[in-house]
Motif scaffolding. Structure first.
Motif, PDB file in Angstrom:
ATOM      1  N   GLU A 225       0.800  -1.233   0.000  1.00 16.08           N
ATOM      2  CA  GLU A 225       0.000   0.000   0.000  1.00 16.08           C
ATOM      3  C   GLU A 225       0.830   1.280   0.000  1.00 16.08           C
ATOM      4  OE1 GLU A 225      -2.731  -0.397   3.242  1.00 16.08           O
ATOM      5  OE2 GLU A 225      -3.755  -2.093   2.294  1.00 16.08           O
ATOM      6  N   ASP A 226       1.876   1.351   0.776  1.00 19.53           N
ATOM      7  CA  ASP A 226       2.702   2.559   0.839  1.00 19.53           C
ATOM      8  C   ASP A 226       3.758   2.613  -0.258  1.00 19.53           C
ATOM      9  OD1 ASP A 226       1.328   3.470   3.061  1.00 19.53           O
ATOM     10  OD2 ASP A 226       2.719   2.534   4.476  1.00 19.53           O
ATOM     11  N   VAL A 227       4.076   1.469  -0.823  1.00 24.61           N
ATOM     12  CA  VAL A 227       5.162   1.393  -1.800  1.00 24.61           C
ATOM     13  C   VAL A 227       4.700   1.698  -3.222  1.00 24.61           C
ATOM     14  CG1 VAL A 227       6.893  -0.135  -2.813  1.00 24.61           C
ATOM     15  CG2 VAL A 227       6.405  -0.247  -0.366  1.00 24.61           C
TER      16      VAL A 227
END
Length: 124
Positions: free
Chosen positions: A94-96
């Motif tokens: 999700e953050d990458v």
């Protein structure tokens, strides 16, 4: 187009690969493709061929050779290479993935720890 290709490299040990594959399938984004590169025998006892693309590298191929075979089968814009035995957690992409919207970013390295949560960081 597929946004994420996840390439799992089986290096001689099907049990370690399966241990990695279970959380990957559980926590992957819905549109991600999963490619498993086999460098030894594997019978697919869980009948995963509808969720996973199995491809064969030469028997006992090195990690680099296996990764090359896997990369040749990817259709995603972003590729994540995962070695047998590595475990992912919920939300691991999700953050990458948004980072790759920036054209100046070509690579991201995860934070790696030993299974023991009190262990030192192995790679960042």
């Amino acid at each position: 187009m597929t946004r994420l290709s996840i390439v799992v490299l089986m290096q001689k040990d099907p049990q370690r690969m399966e241990a990695s594959l279970v959380p990957i399938l559980q926590h992957r984004p819905a549109d991600a493709e999963v490619i498993v590169v086999l460098n030894g025998p594997y019978e697919d006892p869980y009948d995963l061929s509808d969720e996973v693309e199995f491809v064969r590298a030469p028997r006992r191929a090195s990690w680099v050779r296996s990764a090359t075979v896997g990369l040749q089968h990817c259709r995603g814009e972003v590729v994540n290479l995962i070695s047998s035995g590595a475990e992912v957690t919920e939300g691991w992409t999700e953050d990458v993935l948004p980072l790759f919207d920036n054209p100046s970013i070509a690579s991201v390295s995860p934070l790696l720890r030993d299974v023991d949560p009190s262990s030192d960081v192995q790679c960042a």
